[in-house]
Write an enzyme that holds these catalytic residues in place. Sequence first.
Site, PDB file in Angstrom:
ATOM      1  N   ASP A 175      37.932  41.573  39.715  1.00 29.58           N
ATOM      2  CA  ASP A 175      39.285  41.505  40.260  1.00 29.58           C
ATOM      3  C   ASP A 175      39.582  42.553  41.313  1.00 29.58           C
ATOM      4  OD1 ASP A 175      40.687  39.274  39.071  1.00 29.58           O
ATOM      5  OD2 ASP A 175      40.241  40.267  37.172  1.00 29.58           O
ATOM      6  N   GLU A 177      46.606  29.079  34.728  1.00 28.70           N
ATOM      7  CA  GLU A 177      45.651  30.034  34.173  1.00 28.70           C
ATOM      8  C   GLU A 177      46.409  31.297  33.820  1.00 28.70           C
ATOM      9  OE1 GLU A 177      42.398  30.960  36.749  1.00 28.70           O
ATOM     10  OE2 GLU A 177      41.950  28.840  37.049  1.00 28.70           O
TER      11      GLU A 177
END
Lengths: 456, 269
Positions: B60, B49
């Site tokens: 995040d 990824e």
Amino acid sequence: MIAFAAISVQLPLFLYSLSVFSVSSVSSVVNLPGLDSHAIAVENQRKELYHLMTSANAMTQVPDAAGRFGAFGGRYVPETLVRALDELGSEYDKACQDAAFQSELASLLKHYVGRPSPLYHAKRLSNECGGAQIWLKREDLNHTGSHKINNTLGQGLLTLRMGKQRVIAETGAGQHGVATATACAHFGLECVVYMGEEDIRRQAPNVFSMKLLGAEVRPVSSGSRTLRDAINEAMRDWMASVETTHYILGSVVGPHPFPRIVRDFQSVIGRETIQQSREQLGRLPDTIVACVGGGSNAAGMFYPFIEHANVALVGVEAGGRSAKPGDHAAPLSHGRPGVLHGSYSYVMQDDDGQTCDVHSMSAGLDYPGVGPEHSYWKDTGRVTYTNCLDKEALAAFDALAKSEGILAALESSHAVAKAMDLARSKPNEHAIVVCLSGRGDKDAAEIARLRSQHAE
Amino acid sequence: MSKIDQLFSNLRREKRKALMPFVTAGDPDLAFTADVLRELVGRGCHLCEVGIPYSDPIADGPVIQASYTRALAHKIKLADILETLGGVAPKMEAPLVTMVSYAIVYRHGLEKYADEVQQRGLAGLIVPDLPVEESAQLAAICRRSDVSLIQLVTPTTPRERAVRIAETSTGFLYYVSVAGITGERTQLPPELVDNVGWLRTQTDLPICIGFGISKPEHVKLLAPVADGLIVGSAIVRRIAAAADEPREKVLRDVGDYVAELLAAMTNDE
Ligand SMILES: Cc1ncc(COP(=O)(O)O)c(C=O)c1O
């Protein structure tokens, strides 16, 4: 999406002129025997709120079930948050149908906040401009000094209904932080406020207040260290705490259903203004002016006027230093539609979709995005959006202070500046109402600093 | 059959599980990203990824945020990222997918983004801020160009909804191990294995678990119930050292680290 936007232009204009329910019929005064005037006022307030939240009139058809205002809005968030947003939406729908909720909020707005806030004719300021009458809707006189408390009490009650014990919030100017800390103290909830380091510096008095009210203020050092980054951090907190925590978002931004909920709670501003204008002016005003950061004071002021098609609505963004990229915080003036903080709306973004740095001397307007309903109102043409430079807002701050004895927040001073401009070009019969969204005590030190910088 | 479908059908036949590292494009620069991808695949990783740096990543944690900030500080452009990935992907056995915010996909243009992904030989995309209600348009576009649009299920997802998400996901289903943001965790939630076990009974799609995984113990615990495991922050943290350590050493560290995880994965079977 583009095709969608084109269609939406036609429809609402038609709906504005249709106006199924006029607000005058809504706010008809009850006169129940045996009730004192307080109780009557609270009851009237409750009825208005109830009507606002339940009526099937044209305005409440936006947003739709997916949170769309025409093409704008929606819900662009991580899956982790979706259930909490759904729960918030359905709890809010239930609260809208619950007379006890309406009464409690109405009572708080009256006895705790001090509503209705006055509508004040600023005669000396008007005379100075020479032209139209300038009236001020005095949200600065609310408890905690701004309109933000209207929303935090409403969402505080929703927090209790959802059985959550912890609240988080973001703040720019610190006004939403203070209003959230206040609501949490009132309701006995734990409160954490995220605030960018740059805003902690320039709005220091509000940081002290939040702490005195028992809130924890968490400094945010990422990115531009302003409102946008504070929202990012609050969202990240919520990702991990969503089962026990409610996020009291402070403006009409973010994912559905926040733009709708915050607008509805702030609409008390516009509803009162309509009633007070009828009493004090004998009619509705000709023009309404409000500053637009995320857009909550403006949305609350404009929304009840949307169906009154001959009242002109003017939103004022932060023009900053100039119209150059990075010098302002005016996405409706200079941006384009895109996605930020969970909704599709006008935004300052580069060609890659990265959020641009923006500037305003006013922490509450220093934000690259704007609420989706404003984008909708812009594209339908119902509201005119303009912007005001830092220095123009500072001049308006001075003019209002010296002519009326009112220290306005720097945010609100942007609206005052545009109203003064407008007043100069209009005849004396023309009535302008400015949403004076907050008071300026928080800005005194920053204004002194800006002045000394200019003097150098 | 898409590249990702092929990968998982091969792995299933061989009764093996996928190790799927995450790296941030352009941290510290794109040449290094290309080197890291080659190293990871060379060591036996099955799918990579690649995070497209974004200015406001709300899903995040600090480690990945910081990597995005470092990459964006060099004014990295999407066009350059896609070009670099297009240079490595075709020569690589393992499929590459981009992890990208909808803000970026929308600005670039949905069709254009999907087309470029396909033309550059990338296998799909994960759009972590695009919930299923908002994804119909992009999903249709991806289906047309045979690009996988990988959807996420989290611990807060109600069960009926998880089934609906599984029906729209292509390539694999991304199960987020924790309610929270990305970042290494010492402990994973005790109900994780059961939750994935339940999801397993609802779909034939490969299920890959991500968020928080960093230790060989995690791999041993989760590999039996999943088709693949995604490791992000633990790798990005090691790559961050490239700012002041020799690149060769950083590459070796990252490689050794995934080798350790791969060993934990096979030992278990
Ligand atoms: C006094 C005042 N006015 C306006 C704003 C801008 O927010 P909004 O546009 O949501 O009203 C703020 C935000 O902090 C504020 O404190």
